[in-house]
Design a protein around this motif. Structure first.
Motif, PDB file in Angstrom:
ATOM      1  N   ILE A 533       0.832  -1.204   0.000  1.00  0.00           N
ATOM      2  CA  ILE A 533       0.000   0.000   0.000  1.00  0.00           C
ATOM      3  C   ILE A 533       0.866   1.254   0.000  1.00  0.00           C
ATOM      4  N   LEU A 534       1.980   1.219   0.729  1.00  0.00           N
ATOM      5  CA  LEU A 534       2.861   2.378   0.774  1.00  0.00           C
ATOM      6  C   LEU A 534       3.454   2.693  -0.603  1.00  0.00           C
ATOM      7  N   VAL A 535       3.900   1.648  -1.303  1.00  0.00           N
ATOM      8  CA  VAL A 535       4.468   1.847  -2.646  1.00  0.00           C
ATOM      9  C   VAL A 535       3.366   2.026  -3.680  1.00  0.00           C
ATOM     10  N   TYR A 588      -1.294  -2.454  -6.230  1.00  0.00           N
ATOM     11  CA  TYR A 588      -1.499  -3.402  -5.140  1.00  0.00           C
ATOM     12  C   TYR A 588      -2.778  -2.997  -4.415  1.00  0.00           C
ATOM     13  N   LEU A 589      -3.770  -3.862  -4.439  1.00  0.00           N
ATOM     14  CA  LEU A 589      -5.054  -3.553  -3.824  1.00  0.00           C
ATOM     15  C   LEU A 589      -5.295  -4.322  -2.538  1.00  0.00           C
ATOM     16  N   GLY A 590      -4.531  -5.380  -2.298  1.00  0.00           N
ATOM     17  CA  GLY A 590      -4.584  -6.089  -1.024  1.00  0.00           C
ATOM     18  C   GLY A 590      -5.985  -6.546  -0.649  1.00  0.00           C
ATOM     19  N   PRO A 591      -6.356  -6.379   0.632  1.00  0.00           N
ATOM     20  CA  PRO A 591      -7.662  -6.873   1.094  1.00  0.00           C
ATOM     21  C   PRO A 591      -8.853  -6.162   0.454  1.00  0.00           C
ATOM     22  N   THR A 597     -11.982  -2.730  -7.181  1.00  0.00           N
ATOM     23  CA  THR A 597     -12.262  -3.132  -8.562  1.00  0.00           C
ATOM     24  C   THR A 597     -13.706  -2.839  -8.929  1.00  0.00           C
ATOM     25  N   GLU A 598     -14.602  -2.975  -7.977  1.00  0.00           N
ATOM     26  CA  GLU A 598     -16.012  -2.681  -8.222  1.00  0.00           C
ATOM     27  C   GLU A 598     -16.269  -1.181  -8.361  1.00  0.00           C
ATOM     28  N   PRO A 636     -11.134   3.137   3.767  1.00  0.00           N
ATOM     29  CA  PRO A 636     -10.200   3.425   4.877  1.00  0.00           C
ATOM     30  C   PRO A 636      -8.790   3.731   4.411  1.00  0.00           C
ATOM     31  N   TRP A 637      -8.409   3.211   3.256  1.00  0.00           N
ATOM     32  CA  TRP A 637      -7.079   3.465   2.714  1.00  0.00           C
ATOM     33  C   TRP A 637      -7.103   3.184   1.215  1.00  0.00           C
ATOM     34  N   PHE A 638      -6.032   3.607   0.553  1.00  0.00           N
ATOM     35  CA  PHE A 638      -5.952   3.403  -0.889  1.00  0.00           C
ATOM     36  C   PHE A 638      -4.481   3.287  -1.266  1.00  0.00           C
ATOM     37  N   PRO A 639      -4.173   2.492  -2.301  1.00  0.00           N
ATOM     38  CA  PRO A 639      -2.761   2.374  -2.695  1.00  0.00           C
ATOM     39  C   PRO A 639      -2.142   3.734  -2.989  1.00  0.00           C
TER      40      PRO A 639
END
Length: 841
Positions: A533-535, A588-591, A597-598, A636-639
């Motif tokens: 997420i940081l990168v 990187y989208l992780g959890p 994507t939606e 809550p967060w985003f790449p």
């Protein structure tokens, strides 16, 4: 050999005790080696030894410094030093028919062997980079002059070093590479073919100082903290000798003398110490439990041999002699089991230990400690038998012993372990605080690491207490309409002590295994998620505006795995401009992969009154130079943004003027950084602020926690073996009783299949309760502990326990296999028994 089961139990008990003692020391040492490998991989390869450097060194002092370093290096066992010297920017420099260029004159020992030579004139002179020959027809043999002063001719053309350069050039990145921030092709690095050519050229140019002077050594990477410490000691000795040599020549502090790898050595030693200190309490407890197992084996031997022991005592044999008899009978299995445990611990390292080299001294220490444990086991074996014989034949049975045993059984030991668990939890609360203060590794409190084990042990004791009370009241159960179930309950009630013992060991084994593996996996998942997420992707590179605007496409090699994003700030909120068509495939989208994507296609849909956007972590604010944001969802967060306040908008929703106003464009890619950088360099695209997921965060704090709990996982696995053996031994010990009872019920009309089902109910209840309690408690403990062990709490998302479905299925499958095996052993004794001989016995 009359009781093979006792021999097997004695051997296995010694094996597990010595295995745990050996593995604890080896894990600690391997953690130090692995930490040093990590530090060595992140440092430049010429930083393991001393470094002599100076910016602005007088040119006439450089030969004296070099001679002193070379002379003292040979005397202190170092290889030939590698010297690097660079001038400032010279202007103008004429290369034959080419126009004047800005150049930096450089030299590095062996440097031309570490570049790709494109044209070689075969004689001394100056080597120019192909970054210059692409714009000017420079060839070997062309004359070179500066304002009419002749310099050595062009000797060859090499492939110019790009950022990042090959690892051999790591320490010279700022000097040996050209940064094309403004697409300026005039800057280039001209290397002298040898030191004499460099000095001649510098003298011709009349350079009073060297812009950069650097001397280092290429040593083999240290593999253990002891080897790194030896490098460090020799480096300091060399520095002292060089300093004394230069002072004798009247040169006072001409260069800075440093040992840049010293901090890395300290961190590796601290990592080794942290892991050792963390696992030593658990290792000591496990070895004590192993000694308790040896004492139990001794008491079992005494009970089986009591008639012979009584006869020998009546004939005058002393208690020590009787203890020697036990050692004579069981000593060989104990010794063989202990040696097998040592060998298994040493050669099974790849399966459980960190991937680090273990020093010979640590291996000797581990083997010595394990042999000490083996000696203690032998002494304990004889001492327990001798003490029992002394009490029975010399002191006599003392009244009240039965009462004391009942009192000990009634004491609420689970409250003691619960108190220790609470104490460990209180020490765990501030575990990751030091990492927020700039300390590379969290400060370890051994009590914090015992918290999961004591919680699981408390759960096991509580379960055992409940089962003990239920079995005591089970005589009131009247379920004879279901004979298999009634017989299973009666068998359990008839062996309350073995049942509760196996239950406690089973819960402790499964719970410890679940907690240890869960926390270790949680650390690995947290590192992957946070760094991703940081990168924003596997690799990230800031590039030029024409790429962001689409005027210059990405290179074909990385086009399908990359996306271009823009960023702008101005009101405290970051606006991230993405391409919905390519972002999900490269970032990187992780959890949040399914959720993001939606939502991405919805950014292209018109929104009344403003710009459709994803809102990240804050209240509504105005967008700088853009229409008002119309949030379609909150995340809550985003790449690339993390949990910083910001908005995500689509580039297709912006006008060309709005896109042109974005100040920063970034390439996110699933391609590794070196391949992405090479592709951009081949396309002559500007690239700055290169970052990869592997190097975004200091991974060592995560690894230290993972390595520490590798021992907890090993402990859980060992306890699992003990639990299985305890269950099988309990079935084997009751073989005669099961055979007699089973033969009788078969004669009364029960089918073998029904009897087998009855044993499966008995054993399944025991194993199922242990599995459910252990898994539930272990995963709950891991779920609570994983966020506490997070060394990077400032970066979202919060660390969490990863999916444990496979672990649960593995426990269920292993439990089912053990139950089927134990049930088959119980029924086998019934089918092979002769009823008449059983009744006669």
């Amino acid at each position: 050999m009359s009781s093979k089961l006792t021999l097997v139990v004695a051997a296995v008990t010694a094996l597990l005790s010595c295995f745990l003692a050996t593995s604890a020391v080896l894990i600690g040492s391997a953690a130090g080696g692995a930490a040093l490998d990590y530090q060595a991989a992140t440092a430049c390869p010429d930083a393991y030894g001393p470094v002599f450097s100076r910016a602005g060194l007088r040119a006439d002092q450089a030969p004296a410094v070099l001679d002193a370093v070379r002379r003292q290096a040979a005397a202190h066992g170092f290889p030939q030093p590698v010297a690097s010297m660079y001038s400032g920017v010279l202007f103008p420099v004429d290369f034959g028919p080419a126009a004047a260029r800005k150049v930096v004159l450089g030299y590095r020992d062996g440097g031309l062997d570490q570049v790709r030579r494109l044209q070689d004139g075969g004689r001394p002179g100056l080597w120019v980079g192909d970054d210059l020959t692409r714009f000017s027809p420079v060839r070997p043999g062309d004359p070179v002059d500066v304002q009419g002063v002749a310099l050595p001719a062009v000797a060859g053309v090499y492939h110019a070093l790009s950022v990042p350069p090959p690892r051999w050039w790591c320490s010279q990145q700022n000097n040996a590479t050209v940064y094309l921030y403004a697409n300026d092709p005039l800057n280039t690095i001209v290397f002298a073919s040898d030191e004499a050519t460099f000095r001649q050229t510098a003298g011709t140019l009349g350079l009073p100082t060297l812009a950069n002077f650097y001397v280092s050594f290429y040593l083999d990477p240290p593999r253990t903290p002891a080897q790194a410490r030896e490098y460090l000691d020799r480096s300091r000795a060399l520095i002292a000798a060089v300093d004394a040599d230069l002072r004798q020549q009247g040169l006072t502090d001409p260069v800075a003398m440093q040992t840049p790898f010293a901090r890395s050595v300290e961190i590796a030693e601290q990592a080794q110490s942290n892991v050792l200190v963390s696992i030593l309490p658990l290792a000591a407890i496990s070895v004590l439990v192993g000694c308790g197992g040896v004492a139990t084996v001794a008491l079992q031997w005494y009970q089986r041999r009591r008639p012979q022991v009584r006869l020998l005592a009546a004939r005058g044999a002393s208690p020590p002699a009787l203890g020697g008899l036990a050692v004579a009978e069981l000593g060989l299995p104990v010794v063989l089991g202990g040696i097998a445990g040592i060998v298994l611990a040493r050669f099974g390292l790849p399966l459980y230990a960190p991937p680090g080299t273990i020093a010979v001294g640590w291996q000797a220490a581990a083997f010595g400690i394990a042999l000490g444990v083996l000696l203690v086991a032998l002494v304990l074996l004889g001492a327990v038998v001798a003490l029992r014989a002394h009490r029975e034949f010399q002191v006599g049975t003392r009244p009240g012993r039965g009462l004391s045993r009942r009192v000990l059984a009634l004491l609420p030991w689970e409250l003691v372990t619960a108190g220790l668990a609470v104490l460990g939890w209180s020490r765990l609360a501030d575990y990751g605080a030091s990492s927020r203060l700039g300390t590379p590794l969290p400060q370890i409190n051994p009590l914090a690491l015992t918290y999961p084990v004591f919680v699981v042990l408390t759960a096991g004791l509580v379960a055992a207490r409940v089962v003990w009370l239920l079995l005591r009241a089970s005589h009131r159960v009247r379920w004879w309409s279901k004979p298999p179930l009634q017989l299973a309950i009666r068998r359990l009630a008839g062996a309350r002590a073995p049942v509760t013992g196996v239950l406690v060991i089973g819960v402790l084994a499964i719970g410890t295994l679940a907690a240890g593996s869960g926390i270790a996996q949680g650390q690995r998942a947290a590192l992957d998620t946070k760094s991703g997420i940081l990168v924003g992707a596997t690799s990230r590179v800031d590039t030029e505006t024409k790429v962001g605007l689409g005027q210059t496409p990405l290179p074909e090699a990385v086009r399908d795995t990359s996306t271009v994003t823009g960023r702008t700030t101005g009101t405290g909120s970051v606006v991230l401009v993405v391409d919905p068509a390519t972002f999900a495939g490269a970032a990187y989208l992780g959890p949040l992969r399914e959720r993001i994507t939606e939502l991405l296609p919805r950014l292209n849909q018109p929104a009344g009154g403003g710009l459709p956007a994803l809102r990240i972590g804050h209240a509504p604010t105005a967008l700088p130079g853009l229409p008002p944001a119309v949030p379609i969802a909150d995340l809550p967060w985003f790449p690339l943004l993390g949990n910083s306040p910001g908005y995500v908008v689509s580039r297709t929703a912006l006008t060309p003027a709005q896109l042109a106003a974005i100040p920063q464009w970034t390439v996110l890619s699933r391609t590794p950084l070196d391949q992405l950088s090479a592709a951009l360099s081949a396309a002559d695209l500007v690239q700055v602020n290169r970052t990869s997921q592997e190097g975004a965060l200091d991974a060592l704090p995560f690894y230290v926690v993972e390595w520490t709990f590798s021992f907890v996982t090993v402990l859980g696995g060992v306890l699992g073996v003990v639990a299985v053996l305890a269950l099988l031994v309990a079935v084997e010990v009751r073989r005669r009783q099961n055979a007699l009872a089973g033969a009788l019920v078969l004669r009364m009309g029960m089918r073998v299949r029904t009897l087998f089902g009855s044993h499966l109910i008995e054993l399944g209840l025991l194993a199922g309760l242990a599995a459910v309690a252990g898994v539930a408690c272990g995963l709950a403990v891991a779920g609570l502990a994983v966020p506490r062990f997070d060394p990077v709490r400032w970066l979202a998302p919060r660390s969490a326990l990863p999916d444990q479905i496979l672990f649960v299925l593995a426990v269920a499958g292993a439990g089912l296999a053990v139950v089927l095996l134990a049930g088959w052993l119980a029924v086998r004794s019934v089918r092979t028994a002769r009823t008449a001989e059983l009744l006669r016995g």
